[in-house]
Design a protein around this motif. Structure first.
Motif, mmCIF file in Angstrom:
data_model
loop_
_atom_site.group_PDB
_atom_site.id
_atom_site.type_symbol
_atom_site.label_atom_id
_atom_site.label_comp_id
_atom_site.label_asym_id
_atom_site.label_seq_id
_atom_site.Cartn_x
_atom_site.Cartn_y
_atom_site.Cartn_z
ATOM 1 N N GLU A 123 -5.086 11.263 -8.756
ATOM 2 C CA GLU A 123 -6.272 10.613 -9.034
ATOM 3 C C GLU A 123 -6.286 9.898 -10.302
ATOM 4 O O GLU A 123 -7.015 8.835 -10.570
ATOM 5 C CB GLU A 123 -7.191 11.998 -9.112
ATOM 6 C CG GLU A 123 -8.687 11.348 -9.244
ATOM 7 C CD GLU A 123 -9.531 12.659 -9.322
ATOM 8 O OE1 GLU A 123 -10.866 12.311 -9.177
ATOM 9 O OE2 GLU A 123 -9.254 13.539 -9.304
ATOM 10 N N ILE A 132 -8.045 9.749 0.623
ATOM 11 C CA ILE A 132 -7.750 8.335 0.308
ATOM 12 C C ILE A 132 -8.351 7.750 -0.629
ATOM 13 O O ILE A 132 -9.300 8.160 -1.182
ATOM 14 C CB ILE A 132 -8.306 7.678 1.517
ATOM 15 C CG1 ILE A 132 -7.735 8.016 3.112
ATOM 16 C CG2 ILE A 132 -8.454 6.176 1.360
ATOM 17 C CD1 ILE A 132 -8.353 7.295 4.292
ATOM 18 N N ARG A 133 -7.421 7.212 -1.336
ATOM 19 C CA ARG A 133 -7.881 6.413 -2.770
ATOM 20 C C ARG A 133 -7.430 4.884 -2.607
ATOM 21 O O ARG A 133 -7.038 4.495 -1.500
ATOM 22 C CB ARG A 133 -7.232 7.074 -4.060
ATOM 23 C CG ARG A 133 -7.715 8.687 -4.085
ATOM 24 C CD ARG A 133 -7.294 9.230 -5.468
ATOM 25 N NE ARG A 133 -7.519 10.602 -5.560
ATOM 26 C CZ ARG A 133 -6.664 11.727 -5.183
ATOM 27 N NH1 ARG A 133 -5.475 11.425 -4.582
ATOM 28 N NH2 ARG A 133 -7.249 12.842 -5.322
ATOM 29 N N ASP A 134 -7.479 4.284 -3.760
ATOM 30 C CA ASP A 134 -7.288 2.892 -3.819
ATOM 31 C C ASP A 134 -5.743 2.385 -3.484
ATOM 32 O O ASP A 134 -5.703 1.114 -3.001
ATOM 33 C CB ASP A 134 -7.911 2.131 -5.029
ATOM 34 C CG ASP A 134 -9.419 2.222 -5.164
ATOM 35 O OD1 ASP A 134 -10.036 2.619 -3.953
ATOM 36 O OD2 ASP A 134 -9.960 2.315 -6.296
ATOM 37 N N SER A 135 -4.837 3.171 -3.476
ATOM 38 C CA SER A 135 -3.667 2.561 -3.196
ATOM 39 C C SER A 135 -3.434 2.294 -1.678
ATOM 40 O O SER A 135 -2.463 1.813 -1.137
ATOM 41 C CB SER A 135 -2.390 3.687 -3.534
ATOM 42 O OG SER A 135 -2.387 4.842 -2.686
ATOM 43 N N ASN A 173 -0.802 15.510 -3.437
ATOM 44 C CA ASN A 173 -2.145 15.341 -3.936
ATOM 45 C C ASN A 173 -2.218 16.100 -5.364
ATOM 46 O O ASN A 173 -3.067 16.735 -5.659
ATOM 47 C CB ASN A 173 -3.272 15.737 -3.167
ATOM 48 C CG ASN A 173 -4.707 15.345 -3.559
ATOM 49 O OD1 ASN A 173 -4.945 14.294 -4.062
ATOM 50 N ND2 ASN A 173 -5.709 16.090 -3.476
ATOM 51 N N THR A 206 -3.399 7.325 -2.865
ATOM 52 C CA THR A 206 -3.680 8.079 -1.489
ATOM 53 C C THR A 206 -2.635 9.022 -1.323
ATOM 54 O O THR A 206 -1.430 8.895 -1.347
ATOM 55 C CB THR A 206 -3.759 7.149 -0.490
ATOM 56 O OG1 THR A 206 -4.972 6.324 -0.803
ATOM 57 C CG2 THR A 206 -3.960 7.911 1.011
ATOM 58 N N SER A 207 -2.960 10.361 -1.256
ATOM 59 C CA SER A 207 -2.073 11.389 -1.147
ATOM 60 C C SER A 207 -2.489 12.530 -0.040
ATOM 61 O O SER A 207 -3.575 12.536 0.192
ATOM 62 C CB SER A 207 -1.740 12.061 -2.457
ATOM 63 O OG SER A 207 -0.630 12.940 -2.428
ATOM 64 N N GLN A 220 0.837 -1.216 -0.021
ATOM 65 C CA GLN A 220 0.062 -0.131 0.080
ATOM 66 C C GLN A 220 0.843 1.137 -0.097
ATOM 67 O O GLN A 220 1.948 1.283 0.524
ATOM 68 C CB GLN A 220 -1.059 -0.082 1.382
ATOM 69 C CG GLN A 220 -1.852 -1.238 1.134
ATOM 70 C CD GLN A 220 -2.927 -1.369 2.001
ATOM 71 O OE1 GLN A 220 -3.350 -0.133 2.663
ATOM 72 N NE2 GLN A 220 -3.496 -2.302 2.462
ATOM 73 N N ILE A 230 1.108 5.503 0.281
ATOM 74 C CA ILE A 230 0.773 7.071 0.710
ATOM 75 C C ILE A 230 1.875 7.912 0.389
ATOM 76 O O ILE A 230 2.905 7.835 0.441
ATOM 77 C CB ILE A 230 0.160 7.177 1.876
ATOM 78 C CG1 ILE A 230 -0.847 6.129 2.224
ATOM 79 C CG2 ILE A 230 -0.041 8.676 2.295
ATOM 80 C CD1 ILE A 230 -1.257 6.165 3.692
ATOM 81 N N LEU A 277 -5.512 14.401 4.133
ATOM 82 C CA LEU A 277 -5.223 13.208 3.487
ATOM 83 C C LEU A 277 -6.614 12.773 2.688
ATOM 84 O O LEU A 277 -7.565 12.532 3.097
ATOM 85 C CB LEU A 277 -5.216 11.934 4.666
ATOM 86 C CG LEU A 277 -4.832 10.712 4.158
ATOM 87 C CD1 LEU A 277 -3.497 10.714 3.420
ATOM 88 C CD2 LEU A 277 -4.792 9.687 5.343
#
Length: 343
Positions: free
Chosen positions: A288, A334-337, A283, A295-296, A277, A279, A332
């Motif tokens: 995206e 949050i996305r799928d990473s 961003n 996730t950034s 995973q 982070i 933060l």
């Protein structure tokens, strides 16, 4: 001659409040009655509240000293947005901002800085250079360099605190073997000379967190340039050395580096978001668009730039004697990473 402090005393408010009301600062939160009292006091004292006449007569220029080269600034959205914030706020307050130095372009010397109303320093320059600047101009605002020891105004995004918060989140989601991939800290002197160290803010917070949580055995960091290419190279090195015991999570110092991390992991068919995973910081738009989404940590560079200009104006108008440190919160996204439900 009637000044801001005279208006402030009559209205029973702070000089800063008078300045921001008369300059039509939209960000100020002030009661309507207080605003009316300030305007009434200015009128009673025959204080010139015509913004254009007032500012054109009184507002000197602000100088900007940046550690980032013009070319790098155009490629780095964070510093590009920060510059936009500086320029937009200077225009709004009718302040000149025509004297701009880029240290990476190796200037020979700084001259006539005492003729400027204030100086805004963007990025990390040495403490000795700050001392030299203060000899020429006491109205100094330092942006994105919380390690400065001298008594100066500072504004920056709270990256160390956010790094610790993100690492805490990873630990709470059963991640102990966390690697860090980031860039070196580069301090510049007044002649563009570079001092390179590894203890950049995010890196420093990573080491402290791992040590404070008795995770020393899992400490694994790789440092290079803040580029996609080095992100890929450093990840390839990590995968080669740790092919039998990969980390479960990687914290990356910037989104451009994270693009390179993705590339290296994809070459090895490692499933991002499941096997490892990720982070990152910044961003940027690319976060995206990556698959899976990155996730950034979002940093509002434009707001930081605007705040620096307002702090400079307060210094120019002698509205306060004390030095202030302003930190801007980060967020933060949050996305799928990163899968917070991992068990």
């Amino acid at each position: 001659m009637v000044g801001i402090r005279d208006v402030a005393r009559r209205a029973n408010v702070s000089p800063a409040a008078v300045s921001r009301v008369l300059n039509e600062d939209k960000t100020i939160s002030i009661a309507p009655e207080t605003r009316k009292r300030i305007l009434a006091a200015a009128e009673a004292l025959d204080y010139n509240i015509n913004r254009r006449k007032y500012t054109k007569k009184r507002m000197p220029s602000i100088g900007v000293i940046s550690t980032i080269s013009k070319a790098s600034e155009e490629q780095d959205i964070y510093y590009r947005e920060l510059r936009v914030g500086l320029e937009e706020e200077a225009r709004r307050l009718h302040l000149g901002m025509n004297r701009i130095y880029n240290l990476s372009d190796n200037p020979k010397q700084w001259t006539d800085l005492d003729q400027l109303g204030a100086i805004i320093v963007v990025g990390t320059i040495t403490n000795d250079s700050i001392t030299q600047l203060l000899k020429q101009n006491k109205n100094l605002i330092v942006v994105d360099n919380p390690d400065i020891q001298q008594e100066v105004d500072m504004v920056y995004g709270d990256l160390e605190r956010m790094t610790t918060s993100v690492l805490t989140l990873l630990l709470e989601n059963d991640h102990r073997d966390i690697a860090y991939i980031g860039g070196y800290r580069v301090d510049l002197d007044e002649f563009g000379g570079k001092i390179v160290t590894q203890f950049e803010k995010r890196m420093r917070a990573y080491l402290h967190f791992m040590q404070d949580n008795q995770l020393e055995e899992f400490i694994d960091y790789r440092l290079g340039l803040w580029t996609e290419q080095d992100g890929e190279r450093l990840t390839e090195e990590l995968l080669k050395e740790r092919q039998d015991h990969l980390p479960t999570a990687i914290l990356v110092g910037s989104d451009p580096m994270a693009v390179g991390v993705y590339s290296a992991l994809n070459k090895e068919n490692i499933v991002i978001g499941k096997e490892i995973q990720i982070i990152s910081f910044d961003n940027l738009e690319v976060a995206e668009k990556l698959k899976p989404g990155l996730t950034s940590i979002q940093i509002n560079a434009k707001s930081i730039g605007k705040a620096a200009v307002r702090m400079a104006l307060e210094r120019i108008d002698n509205l306060r004697e004390e030095y202030i440190i302003m930190t801007y919160p980060t967020k933060l996204v949050i996305r799928d990473s990163f899968n917070p439900d991992r068990k």
